[in-house]
Design a protein around this motif. Structure first.
Motif, PDB file in Angstrom:
ATOM      1  N   ILE A 130       0.842  -1.200   0.000  1.00 54.21           N
ATOM      2  CA  ILE A 130       0.000   0.000   0.000  1.00 54.21           C
ATOM      3  C   ILE A 130       0.874   1.245   0.000  1.00 54.21           C
ATOM      4  O   ILE A 130       0.663   2.171  -0.791  1.00 54.21           O
TER       5      ILE A 130
ATOM      6  N   GLU B  99       2.797   1.580  -3.406  1.00 55.85           N
ATOM      7  CA  GLU B  99       1.968   1.968  -4.549  1.00 55.85           C
ATOM      8  C   GLU B  99       1.401   3.373  -4.421  1.00 55.85           C
ATOM      9  O   GLU B  99       1.167   4.029  -5.430  1.00 55.85           O
ATOM     10  N   HIS B 100       1.170   3.828  -3.205  1.00 57.82           N
ATOM     11  CA  HIS B 100       0.452   5.093  -3.027  1.00 57.82           C
ATOM     12  C   HIS B 100       1.261   6.162  -2.313  1.00 57.82           C
ATOM     13  O   HIS B 100       0.719   7.218  -1.988  1.00 57.82           O
TER      14      HIS B 100
ATOM     15  N   HIS C 172       2.114   7.719   3.727  1.00 64.76           N
ATOM     16  CA  HIS C 172       0.793   7.887   4.333  1.00 64.76           C
ATOM     17  C   HIS C 172       0.944   8.088   5.834  1.00 64.76           C
ATOM     18  O   HIS C 172       1.914   7.647   6.432  1.00 64.76           O
TER      19      HIS C 172
ATOM     20  N   THR D  59      -3.131   4.845   5.814  1.00 61.61           N
ATOM     21  CA  THR D  59      -2.737   3.478   5.495  1.00 61.61           C
ATOM     22  C   THR D  59      -3.785   2.492   5.988  1.00 61.61           C
ATOM     23  O   THR D  59      -4.077   1.491   5.337  1.00 61.61           O
TER      24      THR D  59
END
Length: 42
Positions: free
Chosen positions: A16, A19-20, A23, A28
């Protein structure tokens, strides 16, 4: 918690963030809950 479960949870959280981008914990946690990792409460 079994070592296999810990490894799966770690892998999901890593993916996570990978890819993003960075956070906060809350940012998250929402995708982690959407993945449906059972047994996690916080």
């Amino acid at each position: 918690m079994l070592p296999e479960q810990t490894e799966t949870i770690t892998r999901v959280i890593f993916n996570i963030v990978k890819e993003h981008g960075p956070h906060t914990i809350v940012e998250t946690w929402e995708p982690v809950k959407e993945v449906g990792l059972g047994g996690l409460t916080g």
